[in-house]
Design an enzyme around this catalytic site. Structure first.
Site, mmCIF file in Angstrom:
data_model
loop_
_atom_site.group_PDB
_atom_site.id
_atom_site.type_symbol
_atom_site.label_atom_id
_atom_site.label_comp_id
_atom_site.label_asym_id
_atom_site.label_seq_id
_atom_site.Cartn_x
_atom_site.Cartn_y
_atom_site.Cartn_z
ATOM 1 N N THR A 17 -8.518 -67.590 -103.878
ATOM 2 C CA THR A 17 -8.371 -68.698 -104.479
ATOM 3 C C THR A 17 -7.005 -68.969 -104.644
ATOM 4 O O THR A 17 -6.391 -70.204 -104.747
ATOM 5 C CB THR A 17 -9.254 -69.025 -105.830
ATOM 6 O OG1 THR A 17 -10.801 -69.318 -105.365
ATOM 7 C CG2 THR A 17 -8.938 -70.477 -106.435
ATOM 8 N N SER A 62 -12.511 -63.512 -100.914
ATOM 9 C CA SER A 62 -12.918 -62.045 -101.283
ATOM 10 C C SER A 62 -14.298 -61.572 -100.876
ATOM 11 O O SER A 62 -14.417 -60.525 -100.644
ATOM 12 C CB SER A 62 -12.396 -61.754 -102.616
ATOM 13 O OG SER A 62 -13.332 -62.442 -103.535
ATOM 14 N N THR A 94 -11.320 -63.724 -106.672
ATOM 15 C CA THR A 94 -11.925 -63.106 -107.749
ATOM 16 C C THR A 94 -13.133 -62.442 -107.909
ATOM 17 O O THR A 94 -13.798 -61.684 -108.519
ATOM 18 C CB THR A 94 -11.606 -63.924 -108.970
ATOM 19 O OG1 THR A 94 -12.407 -64.972 -108.586
ATOM 20 C CG2 THR A 94 -10.123 -64.480 -109.368
ATOM 21 N N ASP A 95 -14.077 -63.036 -106.720
ATOM 22 C CA ASP A 95 -15.247 -62.797 -106.462
ATOM 23 C C ASP A 95 -15.587 -61.339 -106.434
ATOM 24 O O ASP A 95 -16.550 -60.711 -106.782
ATOM 25 C CB ASP A 95 -15.798 -63.483 -105.343
ATOM 26 C CG ASP A 95 -16.099 -64.915 -105.261
ATOM 27 O OD1 ASP A 95 -15.885 -65.527 -106.714
ATOM 28 O OD2 ASP A 95 -16.558 -65.741 -104.421
HETATM 29 N N1 ASP Z 1 -14.351 -67.418 -103.801
HETATM 30 C C1 ASP Z 1 -13.122 -67.132 -104.093
HETATM 31 C C2 ASP Z 1 -12.499 -65.720 -103.520
HETATM 32 O O1 ASP Z 1 -13.328 -64.676 -104.282
HETATM 33 C C3 ASP Z 1 -12.940 -67.045 -105.448
HETATM 34 C C4 ASP Z 1 -11.641 -66.855 -106.093
HETATM 35 O O2 ASP Z 1 -10.733 -66.222 -105.500
HETATM 36 O O3 ASP Z 1 -11.404 -66.985 -107.222
HETATM 37 O O4 ASP Z 1 -12.175 -65.554 -102.666
#
Ligand code: ASP
Length: 338
Positions: A17, A62, A94-95
């Site tokens: 993200t 991710s 973050t995932d």
């Molecule tokens: N779905 C995103 C990822 O993990 C979420 C994020 O980056 O916050 O790539």
């Protein structure tokens, strides 16, 4: 141009993200597109803090990162330090951040800080948190007090140890917590304050050839009414280990427990707690499927490591070849405690 008083910091971007944009005006349905240089350039004051070298390693959401990609990022970070970086920052989604940070931590064999960060809001969203997170991550990677701590996760002006941090909310900017005992540090007014002196378990020492491996270690979650059929479907001949996310302090149903010996005779079986906090038990319960029973059937408790991190420890141990039960038990005893 390099500046003598500023530390050299390498930034490696993996996607997520923090690097995601949308072609729609409302910023909806974003995908990772930005390169590392654009990410860094969007942070006010960042170039005053450090001499930056930014490199785009991947542009992945991710959930599509995998262990070999994380190991390649690790090797890139080592090269950056060998080339003179005082610290390294990796940006990613973050995932899976809590997982890749822990895998990096298991293998990071340098005193220089390796800091992982990301963002919950994409760059076009009001109140985007990526720039502040990246600025704090670079400051943390630059700080002498961050040395010798292994891999750190900096989000929301908090510093977490990679081995305990977890994403605990799907959308909140306060999603990252260390459920066991909280963050290890805070970023305040451009400085990093740590709550405890640097200490960490020794990294795993692997050969370059071992780091090329990709063992198969599935994670199986239990649930109310689990009759063990998912565990029964596993073929241990095709696996290098199994992690079971158990109830409470690491428990499964009696019927699920009956599947453990068949697997544990061939590969290490580790049970962890699916609760999100707290350790597996040692001698609290003795019923079929309890921690005492699972150990008697050949399994190993993960201690304080949650299921996803227990899986990565077993994966990393299996890079060296088949993992004897005593080795798994010893490593989880050492690395699965505070
Ligand atoms: N779905 C995103 C990822 O993990 C979420 C994020 O980056 O916050 O790539």
């Amino acid at each position: 141009m390099t500046h003598p008083s500023r530390p050299a910091i390498a930034i490696g971007a993996l996607g997520g993200t923090i690097a995601s944009t949308s072609s729609a005006d409302d910023g909806s349905a974003v995908v990772p597109t930005m390169d590392a240089a654009t990410l860094a350039a969007a942070v006010p004051g960042l170039t005053e803090v450090a001499d930056l070298r930014a490199e785009t390693l991947e542009r992945l959401p991710s959930p599509s990162l995998d262990e070999p990609t994380v190991v390649r990022a690790l090797q890139w970070a080592r090269r950056a330090v060998d080339d003179g970086a005082a610290g390294v920052v990796l940006t990613q989604g973050t995932d899976t951040l809590e997982e890749s940070a822990y895998l990096l931590d298991l293998l990071w064999d340098r005193p220089e800080p390796l800091v992982v960060t990301g963002a919950m809001r994409s760059p076009q969203a009001p109140g985007a948190d990526g720039p502040a997170n990246l600025l704090s991550a670079v400051r943390c990677a630059s700080a002498a007090a961050s040395r010798g701590r292994g891999v750190l996760v900096v989000v929301d002006d908090e510093v977490h140890l990679a081995r305990w941090v977890a994403k605990t909310d799907s959308v909140s900017t306060g999603a990252f917590r260390s459920p066991a005992f909280g963050p290890i540090g805070r970023c305040v007014e451009g400085e990093v304050a740590f709550a405890a002196p640097a200490a960490r378990p020794a990294p795993l020492r692997l050969t370059a050839a071992e780091e090329q491996g990709d063992p198969r270690v599935p994670l199986v979650a239990t649930y109310l009414g689990d009759d063990g059929h998912v565990l029964a479907a596993l073929d241990p001949e095709r696996l290098d280990g199994v992690v079971v996310a158990g109830f409470g302090a690491g428990h499964v149903s009696e019927r699920a427990a009956e599947q453990i010996p068949r697997l544990a005779q061939r590969v290490p079986v580790v049970f962890a707690s699916r609760t999100g906090a707290g350790p597996t038990g040692r001698a609290i319960y003795g019923y079929p499927g309890s921690e005492v029973d699972l150990v008697a059937r050949g399994a190993v408790g993960a201690g304080w490591l949650p299921p996803v991190k227990a899986r990565l420890l077993l994966w990393a141990l299996a890079l060296r070849g088949p993992v004897p039960r005593e080795v798994a038990a010893h490593e989880f005893e050492e690395r699965g405690r505070l």
